[in-house]
Scaffold this motif. Structure first.
Motif, PDB file in Angstrom:
ATOM      1  N   SER A 255      -1.015  -1.335  -2.807  1.00 45.78           N
ATOM      2  CA  SER A 255      -0.691  -1.102  -3.426  1.00 45.78           C
ATOM      3  C   SER A 255      -1.236  -0.016  -4.893  1.00 45.78           C
ATOM      4  CB  SER A 255      -0.438  -1.455  -4.947  1.00 45.78           C
ATOM      5  OG  SER A 255      -0.254  -3.572  -4.384  1.00 45.78           O
ATOM      6  N   THR A 256      -2.748   0.284  -4.460  1.00 46.85           N
ATOM      7  CA  THR A 256      -2.904   1.712  -4.698  1.00 46.85           C
ATOM      8  C   THR A 256      -2.613   2.863  -4.271  1.00 46.85           C
ATOM      9  OG1 THR A 256      -4.846   0.387  -5.811  1.00 46.85           O
ATOM     10  CG2 THR A 256      -5.518   2.281  -5.322  1.00 46.85           C
ATOM     11  N   GLU A 257      -2.819   2.725  -2.481  1.00 45.46           N
ATOM     12  CA  GLU A 257      -2.060   3.666  -1.331  1.00 45.46           C
ATOM     13  C   GLU A 257      -0.874   4.392  -2.439  1.00 45.46           C
ATOM     14  OE1 GLU A 257      -4.326   5.260  -0.186  1.00 45.46           O
ATOM     15  OE2 GLU A 257      -6.168   4.106  -0.997  1.00 45.46           O
ATOM     16  N   VAL A 258      -0.049   3.883  -2.394  1.00 43.12           N
ATOM     17  CA  VAL A 258       1.507   3.679  -2.981  1.00 43.12           C
ATOM     18  C   VAL A 258       1.423   4.208  -4.011  1.00 43.12           C
ATOM     19  CG1 VAL A 258       3.468   2.687  -3.589  1.00 43.12           C
ATOM     20  CG2 VAL A 258       2.343   1.340  -1.651  1.00 43.12           C
ATOM     21  N   LYS A 259       0.709   3.553  -5.137  1.00 43.18           N
ATOM     22  CA  LYS A 259       1.131   4.679  -6.131  1.00 43.18           C
ATOM     23  C   LYS A 259       0.309   6.258  -5.964  1.00 43.18           C
ATOM     24  CE  LYS A 259       0.453   0.562  -9.042  1.00 43.18           C
ATOM     25  NZ  LYS A 259      -0.465  -0.719  -9.293  1.00 43.18           N
ATOM     26  N   LYS A 260      -0.688   6.192  -4.997  1.00 43.18           N
ATOM     27  CA  LYS A 260      -1.735   7.803  -5.258  1.00 43.18           C
ATOM     28  C   LYS A 260      -0.332   8.619  -4.645  1.00 43.18           C
ATOM     29  CE  LYS A 260      -5.856   6.284  -4.247  1.00 43.18           C
ATOM     30  NZ  LYS A 260      -7.163   6.290  -3.114  1.00 43.18           N
ATOM     31  N   TYR A 261       0.130   7.793  -3.283  1.00 41.89           N
ATOM     32  CA  TYR A 261       1.607   8.354  -2.945  1.00 41.89           C
ATOM     33  C   TYR A 261       2.832   8.992  -3.656  1.00 41.89           C
ATOM     34  CZ  TYR A 261       5.278  10.348   0.298  1.00 41.89           C
ATOM     35  OH  TYR A 261       6.404  11.146   0.248  1.00 41.89           O
ATOM     36  N   LEU A 262       3.398   7.861  -4.435  1.00 44.15           N
ATOM     37  CA  LEU A 262       3.853   8.715  -5.507  1.00 44.15           C
ATOM     38  C   LEU A 262       3.633   9.731  -6.753  1.00 44.15           C
ATOM     39  CD1 LEU A 262       5.404   4.699  -5.768  1.00 44.15           C
ATOM     40  CD2 LEU A 262       6.639   6.691  -4.925  1.00 44.15           C
TER      41      LEU A 262
ATOM     42  N   GLY B 182      17.475   8.316  -6.555  1.00 46.93           N
ATOM     43  CA  GLY B 182      16.175   8.104  -6.422  1.00 46.93           C
ATOM     44  C   GLY B 182      16.461   7.221  -8.370  1.00 46.93           C
ATOM     45  N   LYS B 183      17.344   7.250  -8.509  1.00 39.81           N
ATOM     46  CA  LYS B 183      17.673   6.310  -9.988  1.00 39.81           C
ATOM     47  C   LYS B 183      18.640   4.920  -9.601  1.00 39.81           C
ATOM     48  CE  LYS B 183      18.531  10.799 -12.797  1.00 39.81           C
ATOM     49  NZ  LYS B 183      18.852  11.310 -13.517  1.00 39.81           N
TER      50      LYS B 183
ATOM     51  N   THR C 129      13.900  10.913   0.911  1.00 38.53           N
ATOM     52  CA  THR C 129      14.049   9.705  -0.224  1.00 38.53           C
ATOM     53  C   THR C 129      14.104   8.636   0.168  1.00 38.53           C
ATOM     54  OG1 THR C 129      15.534  11.268  -0.938  1.00 38.53           O
ATOM     55  CG2 THR C 129      16.548   9.379  -2.171  1.00 38.53           C
ATOM     56  N   ARG C 130      14.175   7.788   1.310  1.00 41.35           N
ATOM     57  CA  ARG C 130      14.569   7.228   1.930  1.00 41.35           C
ATOM     58  C   ARG C 130      12.532   6.175   1.297  1.00 41.35           C
ATOM     59  NH1 ARG C 130      16.212   7.970   6.537  1.00 41.35           N
ATOM     60  NH2 ARG C 130      17.917   7.924   6.257  1.00 41.35           N
TER      61      ARG C 130
ATOM     62  N   GLU D 193      11.511   3.305  -0.653  1.00 35.92           N
ATOM     63  CA  GLU D 193      10.906   2.026   0.020  1.00 35.92           C
ATOM     64  C   GLU D 193       9.462   1.534  -0.958  1.00 35.92           C
ATOM     65  OE1 GLU D 193      11.096   1.692   3.772  1.00 35.92           O
ATOM     66  OE2 GLU D 193      12.727   1.764   3.919  1.00 35.92           O
ATOM     67  N   PHE D 194       8.551   2.626  -1.123  1.00 36.83           N
ATOM     68  CA  PHE D 194       7.262   2.725  -1.680  1.00 36.83           C
ATOM     69  C   PHE D 194       7.638   2.293  -2.699  1.00 36.83           C
ATOM     70  CE2 PHE D 194       4.599   5.603   0.894  1.00 36.83           C
ATOM     71  CZ  PHE D 194       4.943   5.556   1.555  1.00 36.83           C
ATOM     72  N   GLN D 195       8.866   2.535  -4.348  1.00 44.96           N
ATOM     73  CA  GLN D 195       9.135   2.445  -5.505  1.00 44.96           C
ATOM     74  C   GLN D 195       9.263   0.339  -5.161  1.00 44.96           C
ATOM     75  OE1 GLN D 195      11.602   3.874  -8.013  1.00 44.96           O
ATOM     76  NE2 GLN D 195      11.458   5.407  -6.543  1.00 44.96           N
ATOM     77  N   SER D 196       9.618  -0.347  -3.986  1.00 42.70           N
ATOM     78  CA  SER D 196       9.848  -1.379  -3.711  1.00 42.70           C
ATOM     79  C   SER D 196       9.416  -1.934  -2.775  1.00 42.70           C
ATOM     80  CB  SER D 196      11.414  -1.715  -3.644  1.00 42.70           C
ATOM     81  OG  SER D 196      11.674  -3.311  -3.091  1.00 42.70           O
TER      82      SER D 196
END
Length: 250
Positions: free
Chosen positions: A116-123, A178-179, A202-203, A207-210
């Protein structure tokens, strides 16, 4: 009669130099091509590399050098540095994304660590880069000179900048798709359609948002896409530097 015929033949316009004709052919090909996918963008980057190599050869011709005034040369130099700046912005953005993806891939492969931390960093990095890309797109101007001696060079610059507009838009991802996550009770078929139409950036954003749908394969596909774009930009940059050196040598 022989003299009369000879005089008429001299009145015909001179033939275009083969190198100039080759540049015209390349411009025609680029005008008719579109850049909507990673493969088409990479192909256009390759075509633009070839175009600037041809322009560099055209600049070596004495007839072309004599036709360029000091003002023309300064305009060409300004245009070339503008495009090199765009190359650097795109390259730096791609590099940042690739580094963030590597951290996510590492957690996915080892199946340990704070995903989760790494995904948040990417986003967070993506959000910052999207704003940067939008700012660049807002500031881009694709005007070209109307002067005959700069027509080919001006059109080449406009086509190159148009490609970077497509590239930054592509890297920003699809706003519409994205929305879908923030819309409550979104129909599953709409989500599926959006994912099918989304590009690689975008893909992975979706996926990173879910995180439940996060697939290492899609991350690898995006990483490969980024590397292809990096290679294309790097090759174009090298051609632009040679082109710029030839301008400076006039």
């Amino acid at each position: 009669m022989a003299v009369s015929s000879h005089v008429r033949s001299n009145s015909f316009p001179s033939r275009q130099h083969p190198q100039a004709a080759h540049v015209d052919e390349q411009l025609t090909r680029l005008r008719s091509s579109e850049a909507a996918t990673s493969s088409s963008i990479c192909q256009r980057l390759s075509n633009l590399q070839d175009l600037h190599e041809s322009l560099e050869k055209l600049l070596r011709l004495p007839v072309k050098q004599h036709a360029l005034s000091q003002e023309h040369i300064e305009r060409l130099l300004d245009g070339s540095i503008k495009i090199l700046d765009l190359c650097n912005i795109a390259r730096n953005g791609l590099s940042q994304m690739k580094e963030s993806l590597k951290e996510v891939q590492s957690v996915l492969r080892r199946k340990r660590g704070d995903l989760s931390t790494e995904v948040k960093k990417y986003l967070a990095s993506r959000k910052f880069l999207k704003k940067s890309f939008q700012k660049v797109l807002k500031n881009l101007k694709t005007g070209q000179s109307n002067e005959e001696s700069l027509a080919v060079f001006g059109e080449a610059e406009a086509i190159t900048i148009a490609l970077f507009e497509s590239l930054f838009t592509f890297m920003s991802g699809s706003k519409g798709c994205g929305k879908w996550l923030v819309v409550s009770k979104m129909m599953s078929q709409n989500k599926a359609t959006c994912e099918a139409e989304a590009n690689e950036f975008t893909r992975v954003d979706l996926e990173f948002q879910s995180e439940k749908s996060l697939k290492v394969e899609d991350v690898q596909i995006l990483e490969s896409c980024i590397e292809d774009l990096e290679d294309g930009i790097e090759s174009l940059s090298k051609s632009l530097i040679k082109y710029r050196v030839s301008i400076l040598n006039i």
